[in-house]
Design a protein around this motif. Structure first.
Motif, PDB file in Angstrom:
ATOM      1  N   MET A 149       0.687  -1.185  -0.115  1.00 42.00           N
ATOM      2  CA  MET A 149       0.013  -0.174   0.004  1.00 42.00           C
ATOM      3  C   MET A 149       0.904   1.187  -0.114  1.00 42.00           C
ATOM      4  N   ARG A 150       0.573   2.162  -0.705  1.00 37.26           N
ATOM      5  CA  ARG A 150       1.299   3.403  -0.792  1.00 37.26           C
ATOM      6  C   ARG A 150       0.655   4.346   0.151  1.00 37.26           C
ATOM      7  N   LEU A 151       1.276   4.586   1.132  1.00 32.42           N
ATOM      8  CA  LEU A 151       0.830   5.508   2.317  1.00 32.42           C
ATOM      9  C   LEU A 151       1.446   6.865   1.958  1.00 32.42           C
ATOM     10  N   ARG A 152       0.473   7.972   2.377  1.00 27.47           N
ATOM     11  CA  ARG A 152       0.643   9.333   2.520  1.00 27.47           C
ATOM     12  C   ARG A 152       1.062   9.807   3.897  1.00 27.47           C
ATOM     13  N   ALA A 153       1.760  10.907   3.968  1.00 27.86           N
ATOM     14  CA  ALA A 153       2.089  11.145   5.484  1.00 27.86           C
ATOM     15  C   ALA A 153       0.764  11.474   5.946  1.00 27.86           C
ATOM     16  N   ASP A 154       0.445  11.328   7.178  1.00 32.41           N
ATOM     17  CA  ASP A 154      -0.906  11.431   8.014  1.00 32.41           C
ATOM     18  C   ASP A 154      -0.696  13.086   8.619  1.00 32.41           C
ATOM     19  N   GLU A 155      -1.280  14.115   7.805  1.00 36.58           N
ATOM     20  CA  GLU A 155      -1.010  15.538   8.138  1.00 36.58           C
ATOM     21  C   GLU A 155      -2.129  16.057   8.055  1.00 36.58           C
ATOM     22  N   VAL A 156      -2.538  16.869   8.978  1.00 33.81           N
ATOM     23  CA  VAL A 156      -3.596  17.874   9.109  1.00 33.81           C
ATOM     24  C   VAL A 156      -3.562  19.029   7.873  1.00 33.81           C
ATOM     25  N   THR A 157      -4.532  19.241   7.311  1.00 37.30           N
ATOM     26  CA  THR A 157      -4.383  20.397   6.187  1.00 37.30           C
ATOM     27  C   THR A 157      -5.694  20.899   6.271  1.00 37.30           C
ATOM     28  N   ASP A 158      -5.754  22.348   5.662  1.00 42.18           N
ATOM     29  CA  ASP A 158      -7.207  22.885   5.413  1.00 42.18           C
ATOM     30  C   ASP A 158      -7.756  22.484   4.438  1.00 42.18           C
ATOM     31  N   GLY A 159      -7.335  21.525   3.558  1.00 40.27           N
ATOM     32  CA  GLY A 159      -8.100  20.840   2.581  1.00 40.27           C
ATOM     33  C   GLY A 159      -7.854  21.875   0.979  1.00 40.27           C
ATOM     34  N   GLY A 160      -6.847  22.435   1.167  1.00 39.50           N
ATOM     35  CA  GLY A 160      -6.502  23.162  -0.151  1.00 39.50           C
ATOM     36  C   GLY A 160      -7.277  24.438  -0.328  1.00 39.50           C
ATOM     37  N   ASP A 161      -7.591  24.475  -1.425  1.00 34.63           N
ATOM     38  CA  ASP A 161      -8.577  25.877  -1.972  1.00 34.63           C
ATOM     39  C   ASP A 161      -9.913  25.679  -1.781  1.00 34.63           C
ATOM     40  N   ALA A 162     -10.480  26.391  -0.845  1.00 36.93           N
ATOM     41  CA  ALA A 162     -11.951  26.197  -0.586  1.00 36.93           C
ATOM     42  C   ALA A 162     -13.041  26.562  -1.726  1.00 36.93           C
ATOM     43  N   ALA A 163     -12.292  27.220  -2.599  1.00 35.12           N
ATOM     44  CA  ALA A 163     -13.311  27.819  -3.706  1.00 35.12           C
ATOM     45  C   ALA A 163     -13.206  26.585  -4.721  1.00 35.12           C
ATOM     46  N   LYS A 164     -12.196  25.735  -4.620  1.00 39.18           N
ATOM     47  CA  LYS A 164     -12.320  24.532  -5.703  1.00 39.18           C
ATOM     48  C   LYS A 164     -13.053  23.640  -5.080  1.00 39.18           C
ATOM     49  N   VAL A 165     -13.057  23.407  -3.865  1.00 35.72           N
ATOM     50  CA  VAL A 165     -13.924  22.399  -3.096  1.00 35.72           C
ATOM     51  C   VAL A 165     -15.330  22.585  -3.326  1.00 35.72           C
ATOM     52  N   VAL A 166     -15.817  23.813  -3.219  1.00 38.61           N
ATOM     53  CA  VAL A 166     -17.410  23.863  -3.514  1.00 38.61           C
ATOM     54  C   VAL A 166     -17.685  24.449  -4.972  1.00 38.61           C
ATOM     55  N   ALA A 167     -16.849  24.403  -5.826  1.00 37.95           N
ATOM     56  CA  ALA A 167     -16.961  24.910  -7.134  1.00 37.95           C
ATOM     57  C   ALA A 167     -18.158  24.078  -8.009  1.00 37.95           C
ATOM     58  N   ASN A 168     -18.167  22.876  -7.589  1.00 38.36           N
ATOM     59  CA  ASN A 168     -19.298  22.188  -8.289  1.00 38.36           C
ATOM     60  C   ASN A 168     -20.622  22.000  -7.692  1.00 38.36           C
ATOM     61  N   ALA A 169     -20.670  22.644  -6.772  1.00 38.14           N
ATOM     62  CA  ALA A 169     -21.932  22.593  -5.672  1.00 38.14           C
ATOM     63  C   ALA A 169     -22.925  23.379  -6.197  1.00 38.14           C
ATOM     64  N   PRO A 170     -24.412  22.819  -6.185  1.00 39.29           N
ATOM     65  CA  PRO A 170     -25.329  23.848  -6.771  1.00 39.29           C
ATOM     66  C   PRO A 170     -25.419  25.097  -6.034  1.00 39.29           C
ATOM     67  N   LEU A 171     -25.400  24.964  -4.519  1.00 47.07           N
ATOM     68  CA  LEU A 171     -25.560  26.340  -3.858  1.00 47.07           C
ATOM     69  C   LEU A 171     -24.509  26.552  -2.848  1.00 47.07           C
ATOM     70  N   THR A 172     -23.852  27.652  -2.980  1.00 47.45           N
ATOM     71  CA  THR A 172     -22.754  27.966  -1.883  1.00 47.45           C
ATOM     72  C   THR A 172     -22.998  29.276  -1.497  1.00 47.45           C
ATOM     73  N   GLU A 173     -22.307  29.431  -0.394  1.00 48.57           N
ATOM     74  CA  GLU A 173     -22.419  30.930   0.412  1.00 48.57           C
ATOM     75  C   GLU A 173     -21.013  31.090   1.301  1.00 48.57           C
ATOM     76  N   ASP A 174     -20.208  32.084   0.930  1.00 50.28           N
ATOM     77  CA  ASP A 174     -19.076  32.003   1.633  1.00 50.28           C
ATOM     78  C   ASP A 174     -18.240  30.642   1.708  1.00 50.28           C
ATOM     79  N   ASN A 175     -18.027  29.985   0.662  1.00 48.75           N
ATOM     80  CA  ASN A 175     -17.183  28.884   0.406  1.00 48.75           C
ATOM     81  C   ASN A 175     -17.754  27.793   1.377  1.00 48.75           C
ATOM     82  N   PHE A 176     -19.157  27.870   1.764  1.00 45.79           N
ATOM     83  CA  PHE A 176     -19.962  26.849   2.391  1.00 45.79           C
ATOM     84  C   PHE A 176     -21.144  26.054   1.564  1.00 45.79           C
TER      85      PHE A 176
END
Length: 95
Positions: A60-87
């Protein structure tokens, strides 16, 4: 174990599959054949066989178990039908 016509109709209903009355006897035979084959597999001696998770040996290829902020919040919600302030906005389900 054998499957009867009532069981075929129940399985079809639970699977949300439309089965005509003419198809029930054929499906009954097919399901009984499958169950018969599974029973035959249960008779195979596997006492000396190690359990497998894959047909090929691999690590198994394992990645480091590090806490991150998830990257770019705008990219995370880009495909969501409804968003507000990146939620995500979802319909209210509890009053």
């Amino acid at each position: 174990m054998s499957v009867d016509a009532t069981t075929v109709r129940r399985i079809a209903h639970l699977s949300r599959i439309a089965v005509s009355d003419g198809d029930v006897p054929h499906l009954e035979g097919e399901m009984n054949s499958i169950l018969s084959f599974v029973e035959q597999l249960g008779q195979v001696d596997v006492s000396g066989v190690a359990p497998l998770t894959s047909a090929m040996a691999m690590t198994m290829r394992l990645r480091a178990d590090e806490v991150t902020d998830g990257g770019d919040a705008a990219k995370v919600v880009a495909n969501a039908p409804l968003t507000e302030d990146n939620f995500f906005l979802v319909p209210k389900v509890v009053e």
